[in-house]
Design a protein around this motif. Structure first.
Motif, PDB file in Angstrom:
ATOM      1  N   LEU A 184       0.818  -1.210   0.000  1.00  0.00           N
ATOM      2  CA  LEU A 184       0.000   0.000   0.000  1.00  0.00           C
ATOM      3  C   LEU A 184       0.853   1.260   0.000  1.00  0.00           C
ATOM      4  N   ILE A 185       1.997   1.222   0.676  1.00  0.00           N
ATOM      5  CA  ILE A 185       2.886   2.396   0.670  1.00  0.00           C
ATOM      6  C   ILE A 185       3.392   2.674  -0.735  1.00  0.00           C
ATOM      7  N   ILE A 186       3.859   1.641  -1.405  1.00  0.00           N
ATOM      8  CA  ILE A 186       4.377   1.808  -2.772  1.00  0.00           C
ATOM      9  C   ILE A 186       3.262   2.282  -3.705  1.00  0.00           C
ATOM     10  N   LEU A 187       2.100   1.661  -3.611  1.00  0.00           N
ATOM     11  CA  LEU A 187       0.981   2.044  -4.475  1.00  0.00           C
ATOM     12  C   LEU A 187       0.508   3.458  -4.159  1.00  0.00           C
ATOM     13  N   GLY A 188       0.433   3.795  -2.853  1.00  0.00           N
ATOM     14  CA  GLY A 188      -0.020   5.128  -2.466  1.00  0.00           C
ATOM     15  C   GLY A 188       0.891   6.226  -2.978  1.00  0.00           C
ATOM     16  N   ILE A 189       2.209   5.994  -2.925  1.00  0.00           N
ATOM     17  CA  ILE A 189       3.164   6.971  -3.459  1.00  0.00           C
ATOM     18  C   ILE A 189       3.031   7.075  -4.969  1.00  0.00           C
ATOM     19  N   ALA A 190       2.849   5.932  -5.637  1.00  0.00           N
ATOM     20  CA  ALA A 190       2.777   5.910  -7.093  1.00  0.00           C
ATOM     21  C   ALA A 190       1.583   6.697  -7.626  1.00  0.00           C
ATOM     22  N   ILE A 191       0.454   6.636  -6.935  1.00  0.00           N
ATOM     23  CA  ILE A 191      -0.745   7.326  -7.431  1.00  0.00           C
ATOM     24  C   ILE A 191      -0.921   8.702  -6.796  1.00  0.00           C
TER      25      ILE A 191
END
Length: 246
Positions: A169-176
């Protein structure tokens, strides 16, 4: 006084963690169902006291919060007090009446800008407390799961789930762009530590009560615990955060 009212609401919400508190309220409502109509003016009075403390009180605002609390109470009262085996569309309507006005900032124009953050927190506390009164005490359902951990398994499962999902979720949250990228702290350690309980009480706990204890569990009791129901609950939770960001 402002802090005192927040503490009062938080204490009432946390008090529902104790089964004895839920059982006592259930007995009261089963004996005298009409008592539920005392809850809206009580909560409206607490909100009005907070508005007075924040120098933001008005008749229009007090009337709005009274109507806001009366509508879901009316939905619950129309079905009667006591144990409910299966939620109805009226129960889901009551939840939407609790959630959507806050989600879309109903009445924000009645509140001076400096007081909006504080009164929004108070409104959240009022909504969550009312939801617990309606669905854990007045018209209560099995397995709402609003209780403290009862076994060690309850704790290690939560920790294991966090460890597995948080990196994704951290990686996805930063990406979007939902959360900011890593950066150096802009606050002191003390201020960040003091913010933790505020975030827990003001954001994490209300969201878990609304989206997990109420929406997800009632969906499961209505349509079963299959994958489709879990996906629907997750979709609702995601949609509620579409207007959020860093």
């Amino acid at each position: 006084m402002q802090l005192g009212i927040l503490v009062l609401l938080a204490a009432a919400v946390l008090g529902f963690f104790f089964p004895k508190a839920q059982e006592t309220l259930r007995r009261w409502f089963e004996r005298r169902p009409g008592l539920i109509f005392a809850v809206p003016p009580l909560l409206a009075g607490i909100f009005s006291a907070a508005a007075l403390a924040a120098h933001a009180w008005s008749w229009s605002l007090s009337l709005l919060i009274l109507v806001y609390t009366l509508l879901p109470v009316g939905c619950a009262a129309a079905q009667g007090a006591g144990f409910a085996k299966r939620p109805t569309w009226i129960d889901f309507a009551a939840i939407l009446l609790l959630w959507l006005p806050l989600e879309f900032g109903a009445g924000a124009g009645l509140v001076p800008l400096p007081a909006r953050g504080y009164l929004h927190s108070i409104a959240y506390g009022v909504a969550i407390l009312l939801g617990l009164v309606l669905f854990a005490a007045f018209r209560w359902f099995p397995d709402l799961k609003y209780n403290l951990p009862r076994r060690r398994r309850d704790i290690w499962l939560a920790l294991a789930g966090f460890a597995a999902v948080a990196p994704v979720l951290i990686i996805l949250g930063i990406a979007i762009g939902f959360i900011p990228p890593p950066h150096m702290p802009i606050k002191t350690a003390g201020s960040m530590a003091s913010a933790a309980p505020i975030i827990f009480l003001g954001t994490a706990l209300p969201e878990e009560i609304l989206f997990r204890s109420l929406i997800q569990n009632l969906l499961m009791q209505r349509w079963g615990g299959g994958v489709r129901v879990l996906l629907a609950a997750s979709f609702i939770f995601g949609c509620a955060h579409l207007d959020n960001g860093p």
